[in-house]
Design an enzyme around this catalytic site. Structure first.
Site, PDB file in Angstrom:
ATOM      1  N   HIS A 160      15.654  24.918 -18.303  1.00 56.13           N
ATOM      2  CA  HIS A 160      16.463  25.065 -17.086  1.00 56.13           C
ATOM      3  C   HIS A 160      15.667  25.620 -15.907  1.00 56.13           C
ATOM      4  CE1 HIS A 160      17.280  29.348 -18.370  1.00 56.13           C
ATOM      5  NE2 HIS A 160      17.238  29.528 -17.070  1.00 56.13           N
ATOM      6  N   ASP A 189      17.440  24.192 -24.634  1.00 58.31           N
ATOM      7  CA  ASP A 189      16.830  24.790 -23.433  1.00 58.31           C
ATOM      8  C   ASP A 189      15.400  25.225 -23.742  1.00 58.31           C
ATOM      9  OD1 ASP A 189      16.556  25.785 -20.897  1.00 58.31           O
ATOM     10  OD2 ASP A 189      17.800  27.559 -21.215  1.00 58.31           O
ATOM     11  N   GLY A 233      14.564  40.336 -18.942  1.00 64.33           N
ATOM     12  CA  GLY A 233      13.616  39.265 -19.209  1.00 64.33           C
ATOM     13  C   GLY A 233      14.035  38.032 -18.471  1.00 64.33           C
ATOM     14  N   SER A 271      14.597  34.260 -17.170  1.00 66.76           N
ATOM     15  CA  SER A 271      14.742  32.974 -17.827  1.00 66.76           C
ATOM     16  C   SER A 271      13.390  32.452 -18.282  1.00 66.76           C
ATOM     17  CB  SER A 271      15.330  31.951 -16.846  1.00 66.76           C
ATOM     18  OG  SER A 271      16.662  32.259 -16.582  1.00 66.76           O
ATOM     19  N   GLY A 272      13.370  31.890 -19.487  1.00 66.45           N
ATOM     20  CA  GLY A 272      12.146  31.285 -19.993  1.00 66.45           C
ATOM     21  C   GLY A 272      11.196  32.256 -20.648  1.00 66.45           C
TER      22      GLY A 272
END
Length: 298
Positions: A80, A136, A234, A236-237
């Protein structure tokens, strides 16, 4: 640990290194219940990536997502992150960072690498109105191999299918918003938070994430808001790292920060991560395919 790639054969595979998941600077894993996380010891999570985007010159690069270094040429992150900014030329991957403002970091510790490939999972689904995010996961290929240093080294992948038991304390890291604001702002320093894993059976109850949750996801965090910790810390990713059992444990990336409740902290809504061990085959197959098709066999 499964970060050991075979030596190059037939021009498809590439060199290996055995030293994943062993930071030269040991992280602080003693403080398990610090409200809203805490500042990490600089360079104690040396696989942490600041993924920075600049859609066009002269717009400066801005931190957009986190990622994990899993190989000298590859970053593991969330699909995403690339919904709108999906061209490799928009991005650079910065390693060896602690302060978001590079001028405050150890000189020469930080290295930024350009990108020549972004591979999103072909089954990735994102429906914002339903909070439905599936598959994702994404891989980013670097234009040049990473120079490993004291401050920059990779994390191991977990064994295929591995599921960490409930209550396992793992750590989420990133420069994400520290307060759970609706409009988050990037933290100045790399933060960490210890989040215990919540078992799938609990997290898929109607009061929790119910049918949004898939077996290819991990829930982690505290179940009541008075223990304010979540993956706001944290980006995204970014990595959700767990220490493998043993006296001198290696760290494995068991999760990729995927989604959580609006505002980050909500009763019975732990943070949700993509479970990396559900995607080992996808990761390996796409690395090999990219290297083969691009003819990049250094």
């Amino acid at each position: 640990t499964l970060n050991i790639f075979p030596k190059k054969t037939g021009g498809i595979l590439w060199g290996s290194f055995l030293d994943c998941g062993r930071p030269e600077v040991k992280p602080n894993t003693g403080a398990m219940r610090v409200v809203n996380g805490e500042e990490a010891i600089p360079h104690s999570w040396p696989w942490q990536v600041s993924m920075q985007a600049s859609p066009m010159s002269p717009i400066p690069y801005m931190h957009g997502c986190g990622g994990s270094l899993i190989h000298e040429e590859w970053i593991l992150t969330a699909a995403h992150c690339f919904i709108s900014l999906n061209k490799p030329s928009y991005w650079r991957m910065c390693l060896g960072k602690h302060h978001m403002n590079s001028s405050m970091d150890v000189p020469s510790a930080e290295e930024c690498y350009m990108v020549d490939g972004i591979i999103r999972h072909e089954g990735f689904v994102y429906e914002q109105d339903k909070t439905d995010i599936t598959n994702d996961v994404a891989l980013v290929h670097l234009s040049t191999p990473v120079n490993m240093t004291r401050e920059i080294s990779p994390i191991c992948l977990p064994k295929p299918g591995a599921v960490m038991p409930a209550g396992t304390p793992c750590f989420v890291t990133g420069w994400g918003d520290e307060k759970g604001n609706l409009f988050p702002k990037v933290s100045e320093k790399l933060n960490q938070a210890a989040l215990p894993i919540v078992d799938f059976q609990t997290c898929s109850k109607p009061a929790y994430w119910w049918d949004i949750l898939r077996p290819s996801m991990i829930c982690a965090g505290y179940e009541s808001p008075d223990e304010l910790k979540s993956a706001c810390q944290g980006d995204s990713g970014g990595p959700f790292a767990c220490a493998a059992a043993g006296a001198n444990p290696t760290w494995e990336v068991h999760g990729i920060v995927s989604f959580g409740p609006q505002g980050c902290i909500k009763d019975k809504k732990p943070s949700v991560f993509t479970r990396v061990s559900a995607f080992n085959d996808w990761i390996y197959d796409n690395m090999k395919k990219f290297i083969y098709e691009s003819g990049k066999t250094h």
